[in-house]
Design a protein around this motif. Structure first.
Motif, PDB file in Angstrom:
ATOM      1  N   LEU A   1       0.819  -0.692  -0.070  1.00 43.57           N
ATOM      2  CA  LEU A   1       0.241   0.173   0.151  1.00 43.57           C
ATOM      3  C   LEU A   1       0.787   1.121   0.219  1.00 43.57           C
ATOM      4  O   LEU A   1       1.734   1.552   0.958  1.00 43.57           O
ATOM      5  N   ILE A   2       0.781   2.428  -0.734  1.00 50.53           N
ATOM      6  CA  ILE A   2       1.204   2.771  -0.736  1.00 50.53           C
ATOM      7  C   ILE A   2       0.640   4.629  -0.528  1.00 50.53           C
ATOM      8  O   ILE A   2      -0.220   4.831  -1.580  1.00 50.53           O
ATOM      9  N   LEU A   3       1.519   4.970   0.172  1.00 54.78           N
ATOM     10  CA  LEU A   3       0.284   6.596   0.577  1.00 54.78           C
ATOM     11  C   LEU A   3       0.862   8.030   0.386  1.00 54.78           C
ATOM     12  O   LEU A   3       2.456   7.676  -0.069  1.00 54.78           O
ATOM     13  N   GLY A   4       0.219   8.786  -0.365  1.00 55.36           N
ATOM     14  CA  GLY A   4       1.048  10.272  -0.466  1.00 55.36           C
ATOM     15  C   GLY A   4      -0.008  10.044  -2.245  1.00 55.36           C
ATOM     16  O   GLY A   4      -0.926   9.690  -2.466  1.00 55.36           O
ATOM     17  N   SER A   5       0.396  11.736  -2.703  1.00 56.90           N
ATOM     18  CA  SER A   5      -0.607  12.507  -3.001  1.00 56.90           C
ATOM     19  C   SER A   5      -0.402  11.800  -5.123  1.00 56.90           C
ATOM     20  O   SER A   5       0.880  10.886  -5.100  1.00 56.90           O
ATOM     21  N   HIS A   6      -0.883  11.844  -5.795  1.00 63.43           N
ATOM     22  CA  HIS A   6      -1.133  11.083  -6.918  1.00 63.43           C
ATOM     23  C   HIS A   6       0.221  11.235  -7.618  1.00 63.43           C
ATOM     24  O   HIS A   6       0.997  10.860  -8.304  1.00 63.43           O
TER      25      HIS A   6
ATOM     26  N   THR B   1       2.702  12.861  -6.046  1.00 62.09           N
ATOM     27  CA  THR B   1       4.223  12.101  -5.107  1.00 62.09           C
ATOM     28  C   THR B   1       4.284  10.746  -5.496  1.00 62.09           C
ATOM     29  O   THR B   1       5.743  10.517  -6.115  1.00 62.09           O
ATOM     30  N   ILE B   2       2.981  10.191  -5.678  1.00 64.05           N
ATOM     31  CA  ILE B   2       3.694   9.014  -6.250  1.00 64.05           C
ATOM     32  C   ILE B   2       4.533   8.796  -7.384  1.00 64.05           C
ATOM     33  O   ILE B   2       5.042   8.081  -8.167  1.00 64.05           O
ATOM     34  N   LYS B   3       3.824   9.798  -9.052  1.00 61.71           N
ATOM     35  CA  LYS B   3       3.975   9.769 -10.297  1.00 61.71           C
ATOM     36  C   LYS B   3       5.455   9.600 -10.071  1.00 61.71           C
ATOM     37  O   LYS B   3       6.391   9.177 -10.992  1.00 61.71           O
ATOM     38  N   ARG B   4       6.144  11.149  -9.244  1.00 59.44           N
ATOM     39  CA  ARG B   4       7.397  11.532  -9.530  1.00 59.44           C
ATOM     40  C   ARG B   4       8.028  10.110  -8.811  1.00 59.44           C
ATOM     41  O   ARG B   4       9.463   9.615  -9.698  1.00 59.44           O
ATOM     42  N   TYR B   5       8.337   9.549  -7.835  1.00 57.69           N
ATOM     43  CA  TYR B   5       8.927   8.250  -7.645  1.00 57.69           C
ATOM     44  C   TYR B   5       8.548   7.776  -8.613  1.00 57.69           C
ATOM     45  O   TYR B   5       9.902   7.107  -8.285  1.00 57.69           O
ATOM     46  N   PHE B   6       7.220   6.458  -8.530  1.00 55.36           N
ATOM     47  CA  PHE B   6       7.596   6.098 -10.033  1.00 55.36           C
ATOM     48  C   PHE B   6       8.564   5.890 -11.103  1.00 55.36           C
ATOM     49  O   PHE B   6       9.488   5.311 -11.253  1.00 55.36           O
ATOM     50  N   SER B   7       8.312   7.307 -12.070  1.00 54.93           N
ATOM     51  CA  SER B   7       9.434   7.923 -12.408  1.00 54.93           C
ATOM     52  C   SER B   7      10.176   8.013 -12.410  1.00 54.93           C
ATOM     53  O   SER B   7      11.460   7.761 -13.162  1.00 54.93           O
ATOM     54  N   LYS B   8      10.913   8.351 -10.755  1.00 54.03           N
ATOM     55  CA  LYS B   8      12.424   8.330 -10.958  1.00 54.03           C
ATOM     56  C   LYS B   8      12.572   6.877 -10.214  1.00 54.03           C
ATOM     57  O   LYS B   8      13.745   6.638 -10.861  1.00 54.03           O
ATOM     58  N   ALA B   9      11.920   5.885 -10.073  1.00 49.67           N
ATOM     59  CA  ALA B   9      12.673   4.567 -10.137  1.00 49.67           C
ATOM     60  C   ALA B   9      12.523   3.452 -11.563  1.00 49.67           C
ATOM     61  O   ALA B   9      12.528   2.960 -11.905  1.00 49.67           O
ATOM     62  N   GLY B  10      11.636   4.199 -13.010  1.00 49.75           N
ATOM     63  CA  GLY B  10      11.826   3.420 -13.831  1.00 49.75           C
ATOM     64  C   GLY B  10      10.684   2.802 -13.861  1.00 49.75           C
ATOM     65  O   GLY B  10      10.542   2.137 -14.902  1.00 49.75           O
ATOM     66  N   TRP B  11       9.343   3.382 -12.794  1.00 52.89           N
ATOM     67  CA  TRP B  11       8.064   2.042 -13.276  1.00 52.89           C
ATOM     68  C   TRP B  11       7.138   3.284 -13.130  1.00 52.89           C
ATOM     69  O   TRP B  11       7.218   4.865 -13.867  1.00 52.89           O
TER      70      TRP B  11
END
Length: 53
Positions: free
Chosen positions: A21-26, A28-38
Protein backbone atom coordinates in the motif's frame (compact mmCIF):
# COMPACT_ATOMS: atom_id res chain seq x y z
CA UNK A 1 -5.82 2.70 10.53
CA UNK A 2 -8.00 0.21 8.73
CA UNK A 3 -6.69 -0.51 5.20
CA UNK A 4 -8.34 -2.80 2.62
CA UNK A 5 -6.92 -6.31 2.23
CA UNK A 6 -8.19 -6.82 -1.35
CA UNK A 7 -8.88 -4.76 -4.43
CA UNK A 8 -12.49 -4.29 -5.47
CA UNK A 9 -13.90 -4.37 -9.00
CA UNK A 10 -16.11 -1.58 -10.35
CA UNK A 11 -19.11 -3.82 -9.68
CA UNK A 12 -18.05 -4.19 -6.02
CA UNK A 13 -16.76 -7.77 -6.23
CA UNK A 14 -13.56 -8.65 -4.32
CA UNK A 15 -10.41 -8.80 -6.43
CA UNK A 16 -6.75 -9.60 -5.86
CA UNK A 17 -5.07 -9.33 -2.46
CA UNK A 18 -3.14 -6.12 -1.90
CA UNK A 19 0.58 -6.84 -1.47
CA UNK A 20 1.70 -3.28 -0.76
CA UNK A 21 0.00 0.00 0.00
CA UNK A 22 1.54 3.29 -1.08
CA UNK A 23 0.33 6.43 0.65
CA UNK A 24 0.87 9.82 -0.96
CA UNK A 25 -0.62 12.20 -3.45
CA UNK A 26 -0.94 11.05 -7.06
CA UNK A 27 1.68 13.64 -8.07
CA UNK A 28 4.19 12.45 -5.44
CA UNK A 29 3.71 8.77 -6.29
CA UNK A 30 4.01 9.50 -10.02
CA UNK A 31 7.27 11.41 -9.41
CA UNK A 32 8.85 8.59 -7.38
CA UNK A 33 7.62 5.90 -9.79
CA UNK A 34 9.22 7.85 -12.63
CA UNK A 35 12.53 8.14 -10.74
CA UNK A 36 12.48 4.36 -10.20
CA UNK A 37 11.69 3.71 -13.89
CA UNK A 38 8.18 2.46 -13.06
CA UNK A 39 4.97 3.44 -14.83
CA UNK A 40 1.49 3.86 -13.46
CA UNK A 41 -0.70 1.19 -15.02
CA UNK A 42 -3.52 1.89 -17.41
CA UNK A 43 -7.00 1.54 -15.92
CA UNK A 44 -8.34 -2.01 -16.24
CA UNK A 45 -10.96 -2.08 -18.99
CA UNK A 46 -12.21 -4.67 -21.46
CA UNK A 47 -9.66 -3.31 -23.94
CA UNK A 48 -6.64 -3.44 -21.56
CA UNK A 49 -7.46 -6.84 -20.05
CA UNK A 50 -8.06 -8.85 -23.24
CA UNK A 51 -5.18 -11.00 -24.44
CA UNK A 52 -4.66 -11.10 -28.20
CA UNK A 53 -3.85 -14.48 -29.70
Amino acid sequence: MNYPLKTTTKSGNPGDPINILILGSHQTIKRYFSKAGWKIRDPITDKTSVTKR
